[in-house]
Design a protein around this motif. Structure first.
Motif, mmCIF file in Angstrom:
data_model
loop_
_atom_site.group_PDB
_atom_site.id
_atom_site.type_symbol
_atom_site.label_atom_id
_atom_site.label_comp_id
_atom_site.label_asym_id
_atom_site.label_seq_id
_atom_site.Cartn_x
_atom_site.Cartn_y
_atom_site.Cartn_z
ATOM 1 N N ARG A 160 0.928 -1.105 -0.239
ATOM 2 C CA ARG A 160 0.051 0.220 0.026
ATOM 3 C C ARG A 160 0.634 1.494 -0.145
ATOM 4 O O ARG A 160 1.889 1.328 0.346
ATOM 5 C CB ARG A 160 -0.922 0.165 1.343
ATOM 6 N N GLY A 161 0.226 2.414 -0.242
ATOM 7 C CA GLY A 161 1.069 3.574 -0.583
ATOM 8 C C GLY A 161 1.654 3.781 -1.896
ATOM 9 O O GLY A 161 2.420 4.511 -2.241
ATOM 10 N N LYS A 162 1.417 2.580 -2.935
ATOM 11 C CA LYS A 162 1.739 2.618 -4.301
ATOM 12 C C LYS A 162 0.798 2.152 -5.205
ATOM 13 O O LYS A 162 -0.078 1.562 -4.771
ATOM 14 C CB LYS A 162 3.039 1.788 -4.319
ATOM 15 N N THR A 174 -4.594 -1.384 -0.541
ATOM 16 C CA THR A 174 -5.071 -0.478 0.487
ATOM 17 C C THR A 174 -5.434 -1.448 1.862
ATOM 18 O O THR A 174 -5.620 -2.882 1.394
ATOM 19 C CB THR A 174 -6.023 0.610 0.554
ATOM 20 N N GLU A 189 -4.158 5.780 6.661
ATOM 21 C CA GLU A 189 -3.291 5.591 5.641
ATOM 22 C C GLU A 189 -4.312 5.194 4.361
ATOM 23 O O GLU A 189 -4.127 5.620 3.350
ATOM 24 C CB GLU A 189 -2.545 4.179 5.929
ATOM 25 N N GLN A 192 -5.507 8.477 3.153
ATOM 26 C CA GLN A 192 -4.516 8.785 2.034
ATOM 27 C C GLN A 192 -4.295 8.338 0.895
ATOM 28 O O GLN A 192 -4.394 8.832 -0.302
ATOM 29 C CB GLN A 192 -3.148 8.549 2.699
ATOM 30 N N ASP A 193 -4.895 6.810 0.771
ATOM 31 C CA ASP A 193 -4.748 6.198 -0.418
ATOM 32 C C ASP A 193 -5.821 6.811 -1.233
ATOM 33 O O ASP A 193 -5.916 7.150 -2.484
ATOM 34 C CB ASP A 193 -4.989 4.915 -0.148
#
Ligand code: URA
Ligand code: URA
Length: 243
Positions: A160-162, A174, A189, A192-193
């Motif tokens: 996640r985060g990509k 996610t 998080e 954020q995604d």
């Protein structure tokens, strides 16, 4: 000459449109039938096929039905599902504007992890659903969905985060809403995604709130490659969220 016969159109003769190569969701459901392809069939109450818009631009993929889903035959209707519904609403959409499905269509006993033979029998139906809906963005919910779809053993915390490319579709791993229920601080998080791809829509030319353009009778695959954000080329694995 290669010896290949040449065809010419007679005056007034028209070419038939290309045959559609992907199935409708109804056809996929019919193909699934009263599925007995794996051992999960013996304990299920209902097959949980999928729910939402057949031409959704945004698709969520979870792991497998839980108890509530098994009873109702609808994905993500229990506690985790209610949180998913709130996440969808938080990005300005309703549940019926997206498509929601799982890797497995039947509930594993006591919600254990899916087993390889079950995934092998079942995931092809999810792939057909993805092909049919042709979403512009797939959000994989949790470790299991992300790792299974990407054929990866990378922990979800690193996936996640990509963004990445899943068969020509923008793919966002996610955390699973069930995980968020146990670890509310991780909502940050996930938020954020969601914000990252929402914010990216304008610059990528994606507007998921407007209806998908009529794709005609022939849904060629991967015609939405143009929606890749600048900097993320087909086949390239990752782009950091926010960069
Ligand atoms: N968890 C999932 O992964 N899918 C559901 O449908 C419900 C809970
Ligand atoms: N572990 C999981 O299986 N899924 C998550 O989303 C987070 C941790």
């Amino acid at each position: 000459s290669l010896g290949v016969p040449r065809f010419t159109l007679r005056p007034g003769q028209q070419l038939q449109p290309l045959r559609r190569t992907t199935l409708s969701l109804e056809e996929i459901r019919t193909d699934l039938g009263d599925c007995q392809r794996c051992k999960l069939c013996s304990q299920r109450t209902n097959i949980v096929f999928g729910v939402g818009a057949a031409d959704a631009d945004l698709m969520f993929v979870g792991e497998a039905p839980g108890r509530d889903e098994d009873l109702q035959g609808i994905p993500f209707v229990g506690k985790a599902g209610q949180l998913l519904t709130r996440i969808i609403q938080a990005i300005g959409l309703q549940r019926d504007q997206v498509y929601i499905a799982n890797i497995l269509k039947c509930r594993p006993p006591r919600n254990r992890d899916p087993e390889p033979d079950e995934v092998e029998q079942c995931e092809k139906f999810l792939f057909s659903q993805i092909e049919s809906v042709q979403p512009k963005i797939i959000v994989a919910l949790g470790r299991y969905a992300a790792q299974t779809l990407l054929r990866s053993s990378t922990p979800i915390s690193r996936l996640r985060g990509k963004f990445c490319d899943f068969r020509g579709t923008l793919f966002i791993p996610t955390f699973h809403p069930s995980y968020l229920l146990r670890n509310p601080s991780a909502k940050r998080e996930v938020w954020q995604d969601m914000k990252a791809f929402e914010a990216g829509f304008a610059s990528w030319g994606v507007d998921i709130t407007s209806p998908a353009p009529d794709r005609g009778g022939c849904r060629g695959s991967h015609s939405w490659q143009v929606f890749f954000p600048p900097g993320l080329r087909q086949g390239e694995r990752t782009l950091l969220v926010g960069s």
